[in-house]
Design a protein around this motif. Structure first.
Motif, PDB file in Angstrom:
ATOM      1  N   PRO A  73       0.828  -1.214   0.000  1.00 33.77           N
ATOM      2  CA  PRO A  73       0.000   0.000   0.000  1.00 33.77           C
ATOM      3  C   PRO A  73       0.859   1.259   0.000  1.00 33.77           C
ATOM      4  O   PRO A  73       2.071   1.229   0.231  1.00 33.77           O
ATOM      5  CB  PRO A  73      -0.809  -0.135   1.288  1.00 33.77           C
ATOM      6  CG  PRO A  73       0.016  -1.013   2.160  1.00 33.77           C
ATOM      7  CD  PRO A  73       0.738  -1.963   1.265  1.00 33.77           C
ATOM      8  N   LYS A  74       0.214   2.385  -0.231  1.00 37.37           N
ATOM      9  CA  LYS A  74       0.913   3.668  -0.203  1.00 37.37           C
ATOM     10  C   LYS A  74       1.335   4.014   1.223  1.00 37.37           C
ATOM     11  O   LYS A  74       0.706   3.596   2.198  1.00 37.37           O
ATOM     12  CB  LYS A  74       0.008   4.782  -0.732  1.00 37.37           C
ATOM     13  CG  LYS A  74      -0.273   4.716  -2.222  1.00 37.37           C
ATOM     14  CD  LYS A  74      -1.116   5.909  -2.651  1.00 37.37           C
ATOM     15  CE  LYS A  74      -1.349   5.886  -4.151  1.00 37.37           C
ATOM     16  NZ  LYS A  74      -2.160   7.060  -4.575  1.00 37.37           N
ATOM     17  N   VAL A  75       2.412   4.783   1.311  1.00 39.75           N
ATOM     18  CA  VAL A  75       2.824   5.299   2.617  1.00 39.75           C
ATOM     19  C   VAL A  75       1.718   6.229   3.121  1.00 39.75           C
ATOM     20  O   VAL A  75       1.236   7.101   2.391  1.00 39.75           O
ATOM     21  CB  VAL A  75       4.167   6.056   2.520  1.00 39.75           C
ATOM     22  CG1 VAL A  75       4.512   6.686   3.867  1.00 39.75           C
ATOM     23  CG2 VAL A  75       5.266   5.114   2.049  1.00 39.75           C
ATOM     24  N   ALA A  81      -4.742  -1.730   6.402  1.00 40.91           N
ATOM     25  CA  ALA A  81      -4.254  -2.149   5.082  1.00 40.91           C
ATOM     26  C   ALA A  81      -2.789  -2.545   5.156  1.00 40.91           C
ATOM     27  O   ALA A  81      -2.352  -3.542   4.564  1.00 40.91           O
ATOM     28  CB  ALA A  81      -4.454  -1.029   4.073  1.00 40.91           C
ATOM     29  N   ILE A  82      -2.005  -1.782   5.899  1.00 40.97           N
ATOM     30  CA  ILE A  82      -0.573  -2.089   6.039  1.00 40.97           C
ATOM     31  C   ILE A  82      -0.389  -3.382   6.815  1.00 40.97           C
ATOM     32  O   ILE A  82       0.432  -4.237   6.454  1.00 40.97           O
ATOM     33  CB  ILE A  82       0.157  -0.918   6.716  1.00 40.97           C
ATOM     34  CG1 ILE A  82       0.048   0.344   5.832  1.00 40.97           C
ATOM     35  CG2 ILE A  82       1.613  -1.264   6.976  1.00 40.97           C
ATOM     36  CD1 ILE A  82       0.597   1.599   6.474  1.00 40.97           C
ATOM     37  N   GLU A  97      10.299  -1.344   2.722  1.00 42.73           N
ATOM     38  CA  GLU A  97      11.117  -0.296   2.107  1.00 42.73           C
ATOM     39  C   GLU A  97      10.197   0.716   1.437  1.00 42.73           C
ATOM     40  O   GLU A  97       9.263   0.339   0.724  1.00 42.73           O
ATOM     41  CB  GLU A  97      12.051  -0.915   1.057  1.00 42.73           C
ATOM     42  CG  GLU A  97      12.906   0.099   0.324  1.00 42.73           C
ATOM     43  CD  GLU A  97      13.712  -0.547  -0.799  1.00 42.73           C
ATOM     44  OE1 GLU A  97      14.327   0.218  -1.567  1.00 42.73           O
ATOM     45  OE2 GLU A  97      13.707  -1.792  -0.911  1.00 42.73           O
ATOM     46  N   GLU A  98      10.462   1.998   1.714  1.00 41.23           N
ATOM     47  CA  GLU A  98       9.682   3.058   1.077  1.00 41.23           C
ATOM     48  C   GLU A  98      10.373   3.494  -0.218  1.00 41.23           C
ATOM     49  O   GLU A  98      11.572   3.728  -0.240  1.00 41.23           O
ATOM     50  CB  GLU A  98       9.547   4.267   2.005  1.00 41.23           C
ATOM     51  CG  GLU A  98       8.731   4.022   3.250  1.00 41.23           C
ATOM     52  CD  GLU A  98       8.565   5.289   4.073  1.00 41.23           C
ATOM     53  OE1 GLU A  98       8.761   6.393   3.503  1.00 41.23           O
ATOM     54  OE2 GLU A  98       8.269   5.178   5.279  1.00 41.23           O
ATOM     55  N   ARG A  99       9.543   3.573  -1.295  1.00 44.02           N
ATOM     56  CA  ARG A  99      10.093   4.028  -2.572  1.00 44.02           C
ATOM     57  C   ARG A  99       9.151   5.058  -3.175  1.00 44.02           C
ATOM     58  O   ARG A  99       7.927   4.952  -3.060  1.00 44.02           O
ATOM     59  CB  ARG A  99      10.238   2.859  -3.550  1.00 44.02           C
ATOM     60  CG  ARG A  99      11.268   1.829  -3.176  1.00 44.02           C
ATOM     61  CD  ARG A  99      11.413   0.819  -4.293  1.00 44.02           C
ATOM     62  NE  ARG A  99      12.062  -0.398  -3.849  1.00 44.02           N
ATOM     63  CZ  ARG A  99      12.114  -1.521  -4.576  1.00 44.02           C
ATOM     64  NH1 ARG A  99      11.536  -1.533  -5.762  1.00 44.02           N
ATOM     65  NH2 ARG A  99      12.723  -2.585  -4.103  1.00 44.02           N
ATOM     66  N   ASP A 100       9.783   6.028  -3.850  1.00 47.32           N
ATOM     67  CA  ASP A 100       8.997   7.027  -4.566  1.00 47.32           C
ATOM     68  C   ASP A 100       8.572   6.475  -5.915  1.00 47.32           C
ATOM     69  O   ASP A 100       9.378   5.856  -6.635  1.00 47.32           O
ATOM     70  CB  ASP A 100       9.807   8.306  -4.767  1.00 47.32           C
ATOM     71  CG  ASP A 100      10.045   9.049  -3.456  1.00 47.32           C
ATOM     72  OD1 ASP A 100       9.144   8.981  -2.580  1.00 47.32           O
ATOM     73  OD2 ASP A 100      11.104   9.675  -3.324  1.00 47.32           O
ATOM     74  N   PHE A 108       7.355  -1.329  -0.268  1.00 44.93           N
ATOM     75  CA  PHE A 108       7.750  -2.523  -1.012  1.00 44.93           C
ATOM     76  C   PHE A 108       8.322  -3.537  -0.027  1.00 44.93           C
ATOM     77  O   PHE A 108       8.998  -3.161   0.939  1.00 44.93           O
ATOM     78  CB  PHE A 108       8.800  -2.200  -2.078  1.00 44.93           C
ATOM     79  CG  PHE A 108       8.217  -1.589  -3.315  1.00 44.93           C
ATOM     80  CD1 PHE A 108       7.906  -2.376  -4.406  1.00 44.93           C
ATOM     81  CD2 PHE A 108       7.970  -0.219  -3.381  1.00 44.93           C
ATOM     82  CE1 PHE A 108       7.367  -1.808  -5.559  1.00 44.93           C
ATOM     83  CE2 PHE A 108       7.427   0.347  -4.516  1.00 44.93           C
ATOM     84  CZ  PHE A 108       7.124  -0.450  -5.615  1.00 44.93           C
ATOM     85  N   ALA A 109       8.041  -4.818  -0.299  1.00 46.01           N
ATOM     86  CA  ALA A 109       8.580  -5.887   0.538  1.00 46.01           C
ATOM     87  C   ALA A 109       9.386  -6.834  -0.326  1.00 46.01           C
ATOM     88  O   ALA A 109       8.984  -7.164  -1.448  1.00 46.01           O
ATOM     89  CB  ALA A 109       7.448  -6.649   1.226  1.00 46.01           C
ATOM     90  N   THR A 110      10.525  -7.271   0.153  1.00 45.81           N
ATOM     91  CA  THR A 110      11.350  -8.256  -0.540  1.00 45.81           C
ATOM     92  C   THR A 110      11.287  -9.561   0.238  1.00 45.81           C
ATOM     93  O   THR A 110      11.696  -9.627   1.400  1.00 45.81           O
ATOM     94  CB  THR A 110      12.801  -7.785  -0.660  1.00 45.81           C
ATOM     95  OG1 THR A 110      12.827  -6.541  -1.374  1.00 45.81           O
ATOM     96  CG2 THR A 110      13.641  -8.810  -1.398  1.00 45.81           C
TER      97      THR A 110
END
Length: 741
Positions: A73-75, A81-82, A97-100, A108-110
């Motif tokens: 989900p979005k930051v 939801a998170i 990890e937060e990405r623009d 994002f999750a790895t």
């Protein structure tokens, strides 16, 4: 990279199941390994009566570590939801990890899935494979829950590389995997410890086990051929029996024996069938006389007396079997040569049901005889001989020999018809009328045989159509698709000009009248006579109804609707089978459809000639370009007719032509129409395509120089009518609208 060796050792696996089981083991294991991440360089499966073996080369030592990235989900999204995303990924908040992104900051999750050792994966896949193995028949043995075709005793499962070998830890229903197998049951009993596939195969061979069924087959065939050749004889080829016998032995020992002289006068097919079906013996013939004089049996062990005792025992059993066959043969010959001849057998068929809705075999024979008589002139056969052959073709079904060996039906009919003194054409038809049974079978060519073969198959098809027992999906219990293909091949390979509609209508009427006893026999006879003269049911019914007023009432009205519908549906079925047949010969489905749309599509020979000529034409540059021109003309016409609400088909006039290319097209169409119609009337489809080819250049020139939708209404209508002329002229050959661009 290690190699994998698996052996499943059991009691004797039925011969018919071995090859499929080996392939199933290979597919299920390799599919499972690859799905789990273990790729390999190559795999091979083998089978013997007591073992299924799989050898896999170049297997990965462990599955690779897998990394997967998931977008969340979005930051700033709602906490629920998170949390839901974290639960699904099995992670905590600090692992995100937060990405623009163009749509704002996103979590994002790895995910990382660690690789596993090959042994662990192999154990899981093999366990699932064994427990869910697709045997046609299986059962539980002993007190365990495992189902297997025969009791499973040992599982060999081993990984090996340049550093040595190791057993894969595995326990299936109390059977613990190891590195041990067993040799030949009699000649090398006891356990054998192996290290890798090469060691395994070599030790098995020393222990009198040939692992590869292809190697066993080759050894049997070569040794049997050599022994027969040494005695001036020939081995009769039988690939099916060779594969079966190779699956019955682990160490083939070939023995050649003689057939007792008292049986040598039996028909060779009787000897061969009896030995094949009952004893699994190969036949050995004398090339000079064609007689079967010897047999080959394959033992599963070597003996001190070099097989003498085994051969003597087999010869004793064979003599008993052949004594029965001789008794059947001699008894049947007495009946065939008697005063009543084969009629005695035919009479017995009145007590044999063909189908509960279609009556007895004797009733079917009457129908086939009537149909064969009608077909005879079409295929150049004598009508009397065709009817006679049809009446005795099924007689051998009542003979003792065919009762014992059903696969000899037809063949024995030929022998018995010859013994009864019937014409040779009749005897040959008794054997040939079942053909062709498959796509590779020979097709009868003698006219009488062709007539009876067609009548037999058409009676089957029309009969089951009449009682609504048609093939559905993959189900075809009465082999109607095979029967239709047989008719197609009989017609085409004998270049027969046979309008199927006529024979469908007439025979459906016979069957319907038999199913409905209320129909007056005299009126049915009149209707059948008219069908023979007028060709189709509708025209015949109209003529008879004018002469017999009672036909206008009662059940005949049902026939008037039912018979044509059934006939049309059956013809559509034939067209579908013809498409399959011609596609295998490289003729496109749309080409066949274009020809089926034309008149006379129940004449398969004419239809196929048209399709082949059209296929060849469309492969040429003229054909390709003319097709595009035709489609362009047709599309313009369709659009104009829809817009204007009229049909442009009333003829164009050259006096309204403004361009030279337009005038040239008028001239070309006039010339081609005559040439094409003359060629089609003569059934010269190559010439008809030549007439089409002549249109290519003027059609191309017309479209390059002329705008059809002219501002002048008179010119526009004239040009649209000219396009209609193109459609009409080209439409003489085939329905080109069905051809795909």
């Amino acid at each position: 990279m290690p190699d994998l060796l698996i052996e499943l050792f059991s009691e004797e696996i039925p011969a018919r199941m071995q090859a499929r089981a080996a392939e199933d083991l290979k597919k299920r294991m390799t599919d499972g390994l690859v799905e789990a991440g273990l790729t390999y360089a190559g795999a091979a499966a083998f089978s013997t009566p007591r073992r299924l073996t799989l050898a896999v080369e170049g297997l990965l030592a462990e599955s690779p570590t897998l990394r997967e990235e998931r977008k969340g989900p979005k930051v700033g999204a709602p906490e629920k939801a998170i949390e839901g995303f974290l639960r699904g990924a099995g992670l905590t908040r600090d692992q995100l990890e937060e990405r623009d992104t163009p749509k704002g900051a996103v979590y994002f999750a790895t995910l990382e899935k660690a690789g596993r050792p090959a042994a662990e994966i192999i154990a899981e896949v093999l366990d699932a494979t064994v427990r869910n193995f697709p045997w046609p028949k299986s059962m539980r043995w002993g007190t365990g829950s495992l189902r297997w075709v025969r009791p499973l005793h040992l599982i060999l499962c081993q990984l090996s590389d340049e550093n040595g070998s190791a057993v894969v830890p595995l326990d299936i229903d109390g059977i613990v995997a190891g590195n041990v197998t067993q040799g030949h049951r009699f000649m090398a009993p006891g356990e054998i410890t192996v290290h890798g596939f090469e060691d395994y195969a070599a030790k098995l061979k020393r222990a009198k086990v040939v692992l590869d069924p292809a190697e066993r087959s080759q050894a049997i065939w070569q040794e049997a051929g050599n022994q027969a050749f040494a005695r001036g004889l020939e081995l009769v080829e039988d690939k099916g029996l060779l594969a079966e016998v190779a699956s019955l032995v682990e160490w083939p020992v070939v023995l050649l024996g003689d057939i007792d002289a008292e049986f040598l006068e039996l028909p060779p097919e009787v000897l061969q069938t009896s030995m094949r079906e009952h004893q699994k013996f190969f036949s050995v013939k004398n090339p000079k006389t064609g007689r079967i004089e010897g047999f080959v049996t394959v033992a599963n062990r070597e003996t001190a007396d070099h097989g003498a005792t085994i051969l003597a025992g087999n010869q004793k059993v064979l003599s008993a079997r052949l004594a029965d066959a001789k008794f059947f043969w001699e008894n049947d010959l007495r009946i065939a040569k008697s005063a009543t001849g084969m009629e005695a057998w035919t009479a017995q068929l009145s007590n044999v049901t063909f189908h509960n809705k279609l009556g007895m075999q004797s009733e079917r024979i009457d129908r086939i005889a009537a149909l064969a008589r009608e077909i005879a002139p079409v295929v150049g056969a004598d009508a009397d001989l065709a009817e006679q052959a049809a009446r005795v073709a099924k007689a051998d079904l009542s003979s003792e020999m065919v009762y014992e060996f059903p696969e000899l039906q037809g063949l024995m009919g030929r022998y018995y018809a010859q013994a009864a003194g019937l014409p040779q054409e009749v005897a040959n038809a008794c054997e040939a009328h079942y053909s062709p049974l498959g796509p590779s079978d020979d097709v009868p060519s003698e006219p009488v045989s062709v007539a009876v073969a067609l009548a037999d198959k058409l009676d089957t098809l029309t009969g089951f159509w009449a009682i609504d027992e048609k093939p559905t999906g993959s189900k075809d219990p009465f082999a109607l698709r095979r029967a239709a293909l047989g008719v197609i091949r009989l017609v085409l390979e004998n270049d027969a000009r046979m309008p199927l509609d006529r024979f469908f209508d007439g025979h459906l009427l016979r069957i319907e009248s038999a199913l409905d006893s209320s129909l007056p026999a005299a009126d049915i006879a009149s209707l059948l006579k008219e069908i023979a003269e007028h060709g189709v049911f509708g025209a015949a019914f109209k003529v008879v109804k004018e002469n017999l007023g009672d036909l206008a009432e009662g059940p005949f009205l049902d026939l008037e609707a039912k018979v044509p519908d059934l006939s049309d549906d059956l013809l559509s079925f034939f067209h579908d089978r013809l498409k399959v047949f011609l596609r295998d010969q490289g003729i496109r489905h749309d080409v066949i459809d274009a020809c089926i749309a034309m008149a006379g599509n129940d004449d398969l020979t004419l239809l196929v000639k048209r399709a082949r000529a059209l296929e060849d034409f469309l492969k040429t540059e003229d054909g390709t370009n003319l097709l595009q021109g035709f489609k362009r003309a047709n599309n313009i016409l369709i659009q104009a007719e829809e817009k204007d609400g009229v049909e442009y088909s009333y003829g164009a006039d050259v006096k309204f032509a403004e361009d030279e290319s337009e005038k040239a097209l008028f001239t070309a169409l006039a010339a081609s129409e005559g040439a094409i119609s003359t060629a089609i009337e003569a059934e010269d489809f190559a010439a008809a395509m030549g007439g089409m080819a002549a249109l290519r250049a003027p059609v191309d020139a017309f479209f390059e120089a002329v705008q059809v939708n002219s501002d002048k209404e008179v010119v526009r209508r004239n040009r649209l009518n000219l396009l209609s002329q193109i459609r009409k002229v080209c439409g003489q050959v085939a329905d080109l609208t069905r051809i795909e661009a």
